[in-house]
Design an enzyme around this catalytic site. Structure first.
Site: not given
Length: 262
Positions: A45-47
């Site tokens: 979903a996020e880095t």
């Protein structure tokens, strides 16, 4: 070129739960194109990427397809990495986001607390475009800075609802938060953001900058408990501080390694 990378499960006390985020410590910024490619390759979903500057950490977040204004679980994961693996001294980390301003995370034992700006919402009409996104009709609709907030009557509706991702993806927003009063906690929620490359986010810390002031007003209390009812589930403690929100949870390291870049 080798690039250090961590993967941390946020808003949980055990791995394979909560929301996984990748964290990349940088000496200097990579190109936007390369950071986006890394985020897409990670397929989380996020880095989060950070660079230490003048005693604080400048922080940016990427989904597999876009850079976003604010991300709670990846900020929690970054603070966990700094406290446990990157030798940050003390019990508070100061971040700066070019898109959201000053942010901080405080450590109290195993619990990490985000301090984020509050997102206030305004009521909007329940249009056909909004209601087409789900197989149940919400009772109320609101719009915040980046997301829609749809309020339903029961926890069971949130748990069992079927999203229509094609319809949701057409909405002009980062995504859609759905919520209801909880049975055993103050409120429950889920988050859908196909237009941002995330069909359903397991635990969305930034959505709680919207949810916390809304439910604080509805329930007449400033300290609230919450569960995000994704398959992986996430558990959060929230506190409304007027123009700021505190969001607390735990995190666990899943992976530590290196990326090989040409």
């Amino acid at each position: 070129m080798k690039q250090k990378i961590y993967q941390v499960d946020a808003f949980t006390d055990k791995v394979f739960s909560g929301n996984p985020a990748a964290v990349c410590p940088l000496e200097e910024w990579l190109s936007d194109e390369l950071m986006q490619k890394i985020a897409n390759e990670n397929n989380l979903a996020e880095t989060a990427f950070y660079v230490k500057q003048d005693g604080e950490y400048h922080l940016r977040w990427f989904t597999p397809t876009v850079e976003v204004d604010l991300c709670g679980h990846a900020t929690l994961a970054t603070a966990y990495v700094l406290f446990h693996h990157e030798n940050h001294p003390g019990d508070i980390v100061h971040f700066y986001s070019p898109r959201s301003g000053p942010l901080s995370v405080t450590r109290n034992g195993e619990v990490l607390t985000l301090n984020f700006p509050t997102d206030l919402v305004a009521p909007i009409e329940l249009t056909e475009e909004i209601t087409a996104g789900f197989d149940l009709k919400p009772s109320f609709a609101f719009k915040g800075k980046t997301d829609y907030l749809l309020v339903f009557d029961t926890e069971e509706q949130i748990r069992n609802i079927t999203p229509q991702l094609g319809a949701i993806s057409k909405l002009n927003a980062r995504g859609v938060i759905i919520t209801a009063k909880g049975n055993e906690v103050d409120f429950v929620s889920r988050f859908f953001g196909p237009q941002s490359g995330i069909n359903e986010d397991p635990v969305t810390g930034s959505a709680h900058t919207t949810l916390t002031p809304y439910w604080a007003g509805e329930l007449g209390k400033s300290e609230l408990t919450a569960i995000q009812l994704s398959e992986r589930k996430g558990y959060l403690q929230c506190k409304h501080l007027n123009d700021r929100v505190e969001i607390s949870g735990q995190a666990k390291l899943y992976l530590q390694g290196e990326i090989y870049l040409e």
